[in-house]
Design a protein around this motif. Structure first.
Motif, mmCIF file in Angstrom:
data_model
loop_
_atom_site.group_PDB
_atom_site.id
_atom_site.type_symbol
_atom_site.label_atom_id
_atom_site.label_comp_id
_atom_site.label_asym_id
_atom_site.label_seq_id
_atom_site.Cartn_x
_atom_site.Cartn_y
_atom_site.Cartn_z
ATOM 1 N N LEU A 181 8.906 -12.961 -39.190
ATOM 2 C CA LEU A 181 8.564 -14.467 -38.170
ATOM 3 C C LEU A 181 7.091 -13.918 -37.554
ATOM 4 O O LEU A 181 6.523 -15.025 -37.535
ATOM 5 N N SER A 182 6.805 -13.005 -37.315
ATOM 6 C CA SER A 182 5.205 -12.752 -36.593
ATOM 7 C C SER A 182 4.262 -13.054 -37.744
ATOM 8 O O SER A 182 3.415 -13.986 -37.405
ATOM 9 N N VAL A 183 4.443 -12.668 -38.996
ATOM 10 C CA VAL A 183 3.710 -12.768 -40.147
ATOM 11 C C VAL A 183 3.725 -14.404 -40.440
ATOM 12 O O VAL A 183 2.516 -14.986 -40.520
ATOM 13 N N LEU A 184 4.693 -14.947 -40.581
ATOM 14 C CA LEU A 184 4.847 -16.291 -40.945
ATOM 15 C C LEU A 184 4.338 -17.212 -39.929
ATOM 16 O O LEU A 184 3.344 -18.238 -40.326
ATOM 17 N N THR A 185 4.353 -17.113 -38.674
ATOM 18 C CA THR A 185 3.993 -17.787 -37.581
ATOM 19 C C THR A 185 2.130 -17.755 -37.635
ATOM 20 O O THR A 185 1.698 -18.750 -37.202
ATOM 21 N N GLY A 186 1.813 -16.449 -37.852
ATOM 22 C CA GLY A 186 0.385 -16.245 -37.922
ATOM 23 C C GLY A 186 -0.175 -16.965 -38.969
ATOM 24 O O GLY A 186 -1.380 -17.598 -39.087
ATOM 25 N N LEU A 187 0.566 -16.991 -40.196
ATOM 26 C CA LEU A 187 -0.186 -17.625 -41.320
ATOM 27 C C LEU A 187 -0.189 -19.323 -41.306
ATOM 28 O O LEU A 187 -1.150 -19.839 -41.473
ATOM 29 N N LEU B 102 2.213 -2.699 -38.194
ATOM 30 C CA LEU B 102 2.562 -2.997 -39.725
ATOM 31 C C LEU B 102 2.181 -4.397 -40.083
ATOM 32 O O LEU B 102 2.271 -4.786 -41.178
ATOM 33 N N THR B 103 1.677 -5.216 -39.022
ATOM 34 C CA THR B 103 1.589 -6.754 -39.263
ATOM 35 C C THR B 103 -0.044 -7.364 -38.838
ATOM 36 O O THR B 103 -0.279 -8.244 -39.320
ATOM 37 N N PHE B 104 -0.535 -6.680 -38.046
ATOM 38 C CA PHE B 104 -1.929 -6.986 -37.402
ATOM 39 C C PHE B 104 -2.929 -7.277 -38.736
ATOM 40 O O PHE B 104 -3.533 -8.354 -38.432
ATOM 41 N N HIS B 105 -2.861 -6.412 -39.574
ATOM 42 C CA HIS B 105 -3.850 -6.560 -40.379
ATOM 43 C C HIS B 105 -3.666 -7.805 -41.603
ATOM 44 O O HIS B 105 -4.175 -8.026 -42.495
ATOM 45 N N LEU B 106 -2.405 -8.313 -41.431
ATOM 46 C CA LEU B 106 -1.911 -9.228 -42.714
ATOM 47 C C LEU B 106 -2.241 -10.945 -42.052
ATOM 48 O O LEU B 106 -2.185 -11.741 -42.679
ATOM 49 N N VAL B 107 -2.833 -10.853 -40.451
ATOM 50 C CA VAL B 107 -3.161 -12.172 -40.024
ATOM 51 C C VAL B 107 -4.437 -12.017 -39.770
ATOM 52 O O VAL B 107 -4.605 -11.222 -38.697
ATOM 53 N N ARG B 108 -5.341 -12.893 -39.932
ATOM 54 C CA ARG B 108 -6.703 -12.958 -39.527
ATOM 55 C C ARG B 108 -7.278 -14.387 -39.270
ATOM 56 O O ARG B 108 -6.795 -15.370 -39.944
ATOM 57 N N PHE C 214 0.102 -20.940 -37.766
ATOM 58 C CA PHE C 214 -0.629 -21.404 -36.564
ATOM 59 C C PHE C 214 -1.688 -20.319 -36.131
ATOM 60 O O PHE C 214 -2.539 -20.732 -35.268
ATOM 61 N N GLY C 215 -2.284 -19.396 -36.931
ATOM 62 C CA GLY C 215 -3.266 -18.512 -36.744
ATOM 63 C C GLY C 215 -3.072 -17.308 -35.921
ATOM 64 O O GLY C 215 -1.983 -17.105 -35.600
ATOM 65 N N SER C 216 -3.967 -16.683 -35.393
ATOM 66 C CA SER C 216 -3.732 -15.467 -34.570
ATOM 67 C C SER C 216 -2.961 -15.773 -33.178
ATOM 68 O O SER C 216 -2.389 -14.989 -32.783
ATOM 69 N N ASP C 217 -3.337 -16.928 -32.746
ATOM 70 C CA ASP C 217 -2.752 -17.248 -31.472
ATOM 71 C C ASP C 217 -1.044 -17.313 -31.542
ATOM 72 O O ASP C 217 -0.523 -16.710 -30.786
ATOM 73 N N GLY C 218 -0.667 -18.054 -32.624
ATOM 74 C CA GLY C 218 0.685 -18.227 -33.259
ATOM 75 C C GLY C 218 1.350 -16.846 -33.220
ATOM 76 O O GLY C 218 2.470 -16.352 -32.892
#
Length: 293
Positions: free
Chosen positions: A217-223, A287-293, A225-229
């Motif tokens: 859910l975190s990675v999908l939201t980041g993809l 495990l997820t912060f490097h997947l969203v930029r 809505f960006g880093s804020d999401g």
């Protein structure tokens, strides 16, 4: 055979020469041998003879029976050693799920605050399977969530032009190693705290694997809505998972056996539960912060 009706000069009856027989249209192979000169058998006749001779040999039959018994004994040993470390019946229990259970459990993992009863249900001292008890842990959701996380990580890296098989393999192996280390740490903590509970390695693996749902859910939201999401979803899923872990492990770790026990032991068991819950957001972020930029 034809004979002349007359006699020769010396008064003896002469037999006429017989006409040569016409060659047969087909060779007679009913005897298992070809019509080759010297009476050699056909190519397949010797093999058939050897097989029949082997089957009719008592020593060969004894050897075959002895080999079969050794193979059967070895199979039993392998199954016995396998059941020592992995119980197939217990493993089937954690995969006894249905569609309704999966949907309700995913909702519970995302929004656990309204759930009231967290105790695992029993029937004749046997815990009910997950499809009959929402509080029962399962391994189906962690397994499918892990696979989905790896695929989602590949898609995220591909969108950012950073995909490579080596990076994807490193991402999957890192996520798996972290879960294994977490389970081993929990087992060591339970042993040092002398906790007597029904928690097994499969239980701890299930509770540790539920974090993959929050990671997805975190990675999908980041993809989207960006880093804020991503950080908003990370905060929500982490807090929900912490609440879920504390309420689920509270009954198992701080069970009836700990009631009335020494206060220091109860505090150690409580700290163990809180530590296991507090460790979840750190792993999710790592495990997820490097997947969203």
């Amino acid at each position: 055979m034809a004979y002349h009706s007359g006699y020769g000069a010396h008064g003896s009856k002469h037999r006429a020469r017989a006409a040569p027989d016409s060659p047969p249209l087909f060779d007679d192979t009913s005897g298992g041998y070809s019509s080759q000169p010297g009476g050699y058998p056909a190519p397949g006749a010797e093999v058939a003879f050897n097989v029949n001779h082997l089957l009719g040999d008592p020593m060969a039959n004894v050897a075959m029976a002895y080999g079969s018994s050794i193979a059967s004994h070895g199979k039993d040993i392998v199954h016995k050693e396998l059941h020592r470390f992995v119980s197939v019946n217990k493993l089937k229990y954690f995969f006894a799920v249905d569609t309704a259970y999966v949907a309700k459990k995913l909702g519970l993992l995302v929004f656990p605050y309204t759930h009231q009863n967290w105790e695992v249900q029993y029937s004749r001292d046997v815990p009910l399977p997950p499809r009959q008890d929402l509080n029962a842990p399962d391994l189906y959701i962690p397994t499918m969530a892990f696979i989905t996380y790896v695929l989602l990580a590949g898609m995220a890296l591909g969108i950012q032009k950073r995909f490579s098989p080596e990076v994807l393999g490193l991402c999957a192996s890192t996520a798996l190693v972290w879960v294994v280390m977490e389970v081993l740490a929990l087992l060591l903590g339970l042993y040092l705290a002398t906790v007597r509970s029904d928690l097994s390695t499969f239980h701890l693996l299930a509770y540790s694997g539920y974090k993959y749902v929050g990671m997805i859910l975190s990675v999908l939201t980041g993809l989207v809505f960006g880093s804020d999401g991503y950080y908003v979803a990370l905060a929500w899923t982490s807090s929900a998972l912490m609440y879920f872990i504390v309420r689920s492990l509270r009954t198992a770790v701080l069970g009836p056996d700990s009631v009335g026990g020494p206060a220091p032991r109860q505090r150690v068991q409580l700290y163990l539960t809180l530590g296991a819950a507090a460790f979840q957001p750190l792993i999710i972020y790592w495990l997820t912060f490097h997947l969203v930029r």
